[in-house]
Design an enzyme around this catalytic site. Structure first.
Site, short mmCIF file in Angstrom:
data_model
loop_
_atom_site.label_atom_id
_atom_site.label_comp_id
_atom_site.label_asym_id
_atom_site.label_seq_id
_atom_site.Cartn_x
_atom_site.Cartn_y
_atom_site.Cartn_z
N LEU A 252 1.46 6.24 0.44
CA LEU A 252 2.56 5.35 0.82
C LEU A 252 3.93 5.96 0.50
O LEU A 252 4.57 5.64 -0.49
CB LEU A 252 2.37 4.00 0.13
CG LEU A 252 1.01 3.35 0.44
CD1 LEU A 252 0.81 2.10 -0.39
CD2 LEU A 252 0.88 3.06 1.91
N CYS A 253 4.38 6.80 1.41
CA CYS A 253 5.63 7.52 1.21
C CYS A 253 6.87 6.63 1.37
O CYS A 253 7.98 7.06 1.07
CB CYS A 253 5.70 8.74 2.12
SG CYS A 253 5.47 8.40 3.86
N HIS A 254 6.70 5.38 1.81
CA HIS A 254 7.85 4.48 1.91
C HIS A 254 8.40 4.15 0.53
O HIS A 254 9.50 3.63 0.42
CB HIS A 254 7.48 3.20 2.67
CG HIS A 254 6.53 2.31 1.94
ND1 HIS A 254 5.16 2.48 2.02
CD2 HIS A 254 6.74 1.27 1.09
CE1 HIS A 254 4.57 1.56 1.27
NE2 HIS A 254 5.52 0.82 0.70
#
Length: 100
Positions: free
Chosen positions: A53-55
């Protein structure tokens, strides 16, 4: 994937729900504090954005920054996880995650 990208994604996968970190913090944790832009590029090439989850990675100035699926979706994902965004910024004092 390059070794650098693999290391970036491994680190980012450790950020807990409801927390964020910065591109600069990821670079620092990798032992390369000036490679913030390279971290962003590695995240932009994340082949598994729904699993890694790079957000949860934001800019050092607390703005949410870019996202493959758009800034609005990034903001929504963060808010859904309990991260408050005001004026396009995250309160890093409250939500910042630092790697040990």
């Amino acid at each position: 994937m390059s070794e650098f990208q693999t290391r970036v994604l491994e680190l980012v996968s450790k950020i807990p729900k409801g927390k964020v970190t910065t591109y600069k913090e990821v670079a620092r944790a990798l032992g390369s504090p000036r490679s913030c832009r390279a971290v962003g590029n590695a995240l932009a090439r994340n082949p598994h954005p729904l699993e890694i989850l790079c957000h949860r990675v934001v800019r050092s100035d607390a703005r949410i920054g870019g996202y493959r699926f758009g800034r609005r979706r990034k903001a929504k994902l963060l808010v859904d996880e309990g991260v408050e965004i005001k004026g396009g910024k995250v309160n890093l004092r409250e939500y910042m995650f630092k790697f040990s």
